[in-house]
Scaffold this active site. Structure first.
Site, PDB file in Angstrom:
ATOM      1  N   GLU A  42     -18.137   7.451 -23.974  1.00  0.00           N
ATOM      2  CA  GLU A  42     -17.679   6.655 -25.340  1.00  0.00           C
ATOM      3  C   GLU A  42     -18.401   7.098 -25.932  1.00  0.00           C
ATOM      4  O   GLU A  42     -19.568   6.514 -25.780  1.00  0.00           O
ATOM      5  CB  GLU A  42     -17.630   5.335 -24.972  1.00  0.00           C
ATOM      6  CG  GLU A  42     -17.180   4.573 -26.727  1.00  0.00           C
ATOM      7  CD  GLU A  42     -16.069   4.673 -26.816  1.00  0.00           C
ATOM      8  OE1 GLU A  42     -15.395   4.797 -26.335  1.00  0.00           O
ATOM      9  OE2 GLU A  42     -16.256   5.082 -28.509  1.00  0.00           O
TER      10      GLU A  42
ATOM     11  N   THR B 204     -11.059   6.766 -30.197  1.00  0.00           N
ATOM     12  CA  THR B 204     -10.919   7.319 -28.676  1.00  0.00           C
ATOM     13  C   THR B 204      -8.984   7.407 -28.182  1.00  0.00           C
ATOM     14  O   THR B 204      -9.170   8.579 -27.619  1.00  0.00           O
ATOM     15  CB  THR B 204     -10.958   5.627 -27.809  1.00  0.00           C
ATOM     16  OG1 THR B 204     -12.443   5.443 -27.646  1.00  0.00           O
ATOM     17  CG2 THR B 204     -10.664   6.344 -26.475  1.00  0.00           C
TER      18      THR B 204
ATOM     19  N   HIS C  19     -20.289   1.867 -26.996  1.00  0.00           N
ATOM     20  CA  HIS C  19     -19.949   1.327 -27.997  1.00  0.00           C
ATOM     21  C   HIS C  19     -20.196   0.623 -29.005  1.00  0.00           C
ATOM     22  O   HIS C  19     -20.938  -0.775 -28.906  1.00  0.00           O
ATOM     23  CB  HIS C  19     -18.441   0.470 -27.209  1.00  0.00           C
ATOM     24  CG  HIS C  19     -17.160   0.592 -28.464  1.00  0.00           C
ATOM     25  ND1 HIS C  19     -16.936  -0.131 -29.548  1.00  0.00           N
ATOM     26  CD2 HIS C  19     -15.777   1.350 -28.370  1.00  0.00           C
ATOM     27  CE1 HIS C  19     -15.975  -0.014 -30.269  1.00  0.00           C
ATOM     28  NE2 HIS C  19     -15.388   1.000 -29.349  1.00  0.00           N
TER      29      HIS C  19
ATOM     30  N   ASP D  61     -16.332  11.304 -27.129  1.00  0.00           N
ATOM     31  CA  ASP D  61     -14.733  10.832 -27.667  1.00  0.00           C
ATOM     32  C   ASP D  61     -14.324  11.398 -28.918  1.00  0.00           C
ATOM     33  O   ASP D  61     -14.356  11.849 -29.987  1.00  0.00           O
ATOM     34  CB  ASP D  61     -14.532   9.832 -27.113  1.00  0.00           C
ATOM     35  CG  ASP D  61     -14.476   8.496 -27.358  1.00  0.00           C
ATOM     36  OD1 ASP D  61     -16.081   8.812 -27.849  1.00  0.00           O
ATOM     37  OD2 ASP D  61     -14.084   7.428 -27.399  1.00  0.00           O
ATOM     38  N   HIS D  62     -16.123  10.378 -30.071  1.00  0.00           N
ATOM     39  CA  HIS D  62     -15.876  10.583 -31.266  1.00  0.00           C
ATOM     40  C   HIS D  62     -17.589  10.732 -31.088  1.00  0.00           C
ATOM     41  O   HIS D  62     -17.944  10.126 -31.013  1.00  0.00           O
ATOM     42  CB  HIS D  62     -14.566  10.049 -32.482  1.00  0.00           C
ATOM     43  CG  HIS D  62     -14.666   8.491 -31.372  1.00  0.00           C
ATOM     44  ND1 HIS D  62     -16.197   7.529 -31.529  1.00  0.00           N
ATOM     45  CD2 HIS D  62     -14.196   7.888 -30.269  1.00  0.00           C
ATOM     46  CE1 HIS D  62     -15.567   6.331 -31.458  1.00  0.00           C
ATOM     47  NE2 HIS D  62     -14.589   6.586 -30.107  1.00  0.00           N
TER      48      HIS D  62
HETATM   49  C1  GP9 Z   1     -11.549   0.780 -25.880  1.00  0.00           C
HETATM   50  C2  GP9 Z   1     -11.882   1.714 -26.026  1.00  0.00           C
HETATM   51  C3  GP9 Z   1     -12.684   1.834 -27.214  1.00  0.00           C
HETATM   52  O1  GP9 Z   1     -10.528   0.408 -25.497  1.00  0.00           O
HETATM   53  O2  GP9 Z   1     -11.294   2.649 -25.938  1.00  0.00           O
HETATM   54  O3  GP9 Z   1     -11.869   2.897 -28.822  1.00  0.00           O
HETATM   55  P1  GP9 Z   1     -12.438   3.230 -29.803  1.00  0.00           P
HETATM   56  O4  GP9 Z   1     -12.974   1.466 -30.854  1.00  0.00           O
HETATM   57  O5  GP9 Z   1     -13.301   3.566 -29.644  1.00  0.00           O
HETATM   58  O6  GP9 Z   1     -11.579   4.357 -30.533  1.00  0.00           O
HETATM   59 MN    MN Z   2     -13.794   5.626 -28.326  1.00  0.00          MN
END
Ligand code: GP9
Ligand code: MN
Length: 636
Positions: A254, A298, A413, A472-473
């Site tokens: 994340e 994500t 996150h 992921d980003h």
């Molecule tokens: C939520 C998690 C976060 O289930 O995958 O999503 P994001 O905000 O990073 O897209």
């Molecule tokens: Mn994410």
């Protein structure tokens, strides 16, 4: 004493108020919505109002009293049915109805007789407003009178209903910015805009995709196919099949950006375990690897690694095109005898995952209900990564092998909060609390991966698995440029910002002894072909836009979703071509040939998704299906 006389619009007001109250009560008893503060409770309370004012308000146009009353009752019946269907659906699926689900008939396969058992006679209360309204119409004298109202008063009424809607949307926007462009989660939508508005929104999104789909036909695929075939490269024969029949474990890291890898923050190492892996003999570490995600964050990264296509431009493809035909990574692995799953300790409807995973043929989704979250094991967005990894390994021990599982972490996150005991390093000292905390949560994530590796080794699953981990980003947006600039010791120009879109990629192959740092420019779309080839699975017929990272012919080229791109020598950002060595702007001509290709590739990806073109493609033979023959029709 003067007799009390009801105002002439009482029946309209009664209809609105009783349905409003009933809906609010239904929110509390029929669904399990997590309300975190008074503002959310207030939004939940007012959210049915604007829509109810609007639909019941249509009765103001009726001349005949009889028809008007019929309309009011009819509307209350229809609204009650919609609400009740959602309640009943929620009992089975813990989710709200969305149109694609109604067409995925296999969803209802396992309902059987249990459906009837979960309908209680007390459910009649969900229709309470209908009965009250019928009684009002029958017994109240005012119900026999016409509204007779001037058009200016009527206008004022609808302006008021619009004002309530905007108040509602405004408050939701402060609670959840970009809710409508990004969708996020059905539960969040219902909590914020209400069940009825949510259905309108869903109908809008789905009919837009549907209309675009209807207009598309298989001939569009010819050009896309030519492009894909022209850019196809051969796998590296030395590595093809090196992980044949091994379990494939993906870890979505994340918000992890590459700038924390092998770096220190005020003398403290941020990712000690991952740093070791960058030098590990069994690990390939890609240090010039970019994310391709857009608004879907994500979920976009998941879409990209599964399909080797880009997400769509103005929204989250997980929401807009979950009814499409795909040829996903999971589907390929299913065909090759793998058990496929995703593990993520969050509400399953977040990012529409439950629906999209079915479309991508992922066999099982271990969502929050598959985890036990003890006291102290949740922080920020939910379950902490360390217990999440521990319990995930327990699940893995039970899986049939070989398996593919994608584990999605959550602790690192935004807004990057941690409990004190999980802070292994201090905060940073910039003016951005976000960036300051980010180092600590990234450090926690690093620890969680270390725990995962240890647990996996203990479980015995490790030796027969490969582990692919990717950021992921981005986690730190441009809003924190000043703080970033303090940390990196340089100005954050558009060039630097593009470079900050690098996320780490690790491919760990136990006991292979062939690991090293890989510096080629690459991006998330490349993961699918790369890993399939390691597993010894042919992709030469696949409609994919990425390419095998180990192929000697792999080209240094990464296209970001917003049109920026990176090559071996250049970075194109903010309409400027930058020399990668110096970071200085250079002649635009140098970027020109790539600029065209970047646009073209993004367009092709959009075309495939928006037109649902893979329904016209036979991925077994590579044949383009025309003459009305589609993947769907073949399946029947
Ligand atoms: C939520 C998690 C976060 O289930 O995958 O999503 P994001 O905000 O990073 O897209
Ligand atoms: Mn994410």
């Amino acid at each position: 004493m003067k007799e009390f006389k009801w105002p002439k619009h009482s029946i309209l007001a009664i209809a609105i108020i009783i349905t409003w109250i009933k809906t609010y009560i239904a929110y509390q008893v029929g669904f399990n919505m997590k309300i975190e503060n008074m503002m959310q409770q207030f939004i939940l309370f007012i959210n049915p109002l604007s829509f109810l004012m609007l639909v019941y308000g249509v009765s103001l146009f009726f001349r005949s009293v009889k028809n008007r009353n019929r309309y009011l009752i009819g509307t209350s019946i229809v609204l009650s049915i919609i609400l009740y269907l959602n309640v009943a659906f929620y009992r089975f699926f813990s989710d709200f109805i969305t149109i694609p689900v109604l067409f995925q008939t296999n969803n209802f396969g396992d309902l059987g007789t249990s459906a009837l058992e979960s309908i209680y006679w007390t459910d009649i209360l969900y229709f309470a407003d209908v009965f009250i309204l019928i009684a009002v119409v029958k017994f109240m004298a005012i119900a026999k009178e016409s509204y007779s109202m001037s058009s200016s008063v009527r206008r004022a009424y609808f302006i008021l209903s619009a004002a309530v809607l905007f108040l509602n949307l405004g408050l939701s926007e402060t609670e959840r910015p970009q809710l409508l462009t990004r969708s996020f989660d059905r539960e969040l939508l219902v909590k914020n805009i209400g069940t009825y508005n949510y259905h309108l929104y869903d109908i809008y999104i789905q009919s837009k995709s549907q209309a675009q789909r209807v207009l598309a036909d298989g001939s569009e695929l010819v050009e896309v196919n030519n492009y894909v075939r022209a850019n196809q490269i051969d796998p590296n024969p030395k590595l093809f099949g090196i992980a044949k029949d091994k379990n494939i474990i993906y870890i979505s890291l994340e918000s992890l950006q590459n700038f924390v890898i092998n770096s220190e923050m005020n003398g403290q190492v941020v990712t000690p375990f991952l740093n070791e892996l960058t030098k590990d003999k069994d690990t390939f570490y890609f240090s010039n690897f970019y994310h391709n995600t857009g608004l879907g964050k994500t979920s976009d990264s998941e879409f990209i690694v599964e399909n080797s296509l880009y997400g769509i431009g103005g929204g989250a493809v997980f929401f807009t095109n979950s009814g499409n035909t795909f040829n996903s990574f999971s589907e390929k692995l299913n065909d090759n005898g793998y058990f496929t799953s995703v593990m993520h300790a969050n509400n399953k409807s977040f990012w529409n995952r439950d629906v999209m995973y079915k479309a991508m043929e992922t066999q099982k989704f271990y969502d929050v209900d598959s985890y036990t979250i003890e006291e102290g094991q949740a922080v920020n967005w939910g379950m902490k990564d360390i217990p999440f990894f521990e319990q995930s390994v327990d699940h893995m021990k039970e899986m049939p092998q070989p398996f593919y599982s994608r584990l999605i972490t959550l602790t690192n996150h935004y807004p990057f909060h941690l409990d004190d005991e999980d802070m292994f390093i201090d905060e940073y000292d910039s003016n951005s609390g976000t960036l300051n905390r980010y180092f600590q949560t990234a450090r926690y994530m690093d620890e969680s991966i270390k725990v995962f590796f240890e647990k996996l080794k203990e479980s015995g699953v490790y030796d027969n698995s490969i582990i692919v981990m990717y950021g992921d980003h981005y986690g730190i947006s441009e809003n924190h440029n000043a703080a970033m600039s303090q940390y990196l010791g340089k100005e954050i120009t558009p060039f630097e910002n593009a470079q900050l879109q690098r996320v780490p990629l690790f491919i760990h192959i136990p006991d292979s002894g062939i690991g090293k740092e890989m510096t080629e420019v690459a991006s998330q779309v490349d993961i699918r072909p790369t890993v399939l080839h390691l597993a010894g699975i042919d992709t030469s017929k696949d409609m994919q836009l990425g390419a095998d990272l180990f192929s000697p012919d792999h080209e240094d080229f990464a296209i970001l979703r917003d049109g920026r791109f990176v090559t071996e020598d250049y970075v194109f950002a903010a309409n400027t071509c930058y020399d990668k060595m110096t970071g200085e702007a250079t002649d635009t001509e140098a970027c020109e040939p790539y600029a065209k290709r970047a646009q073209q590739e993004l367009n092709y990806s959009d075309q495939i998704i928006i037109g649902d073109l893979l329904r016209f493609y036979d991925d077994k033979t590579g044949k383009l299906l025309t003459d009305g023959e589609t993947e769907d029709s073949k399946d029947q």
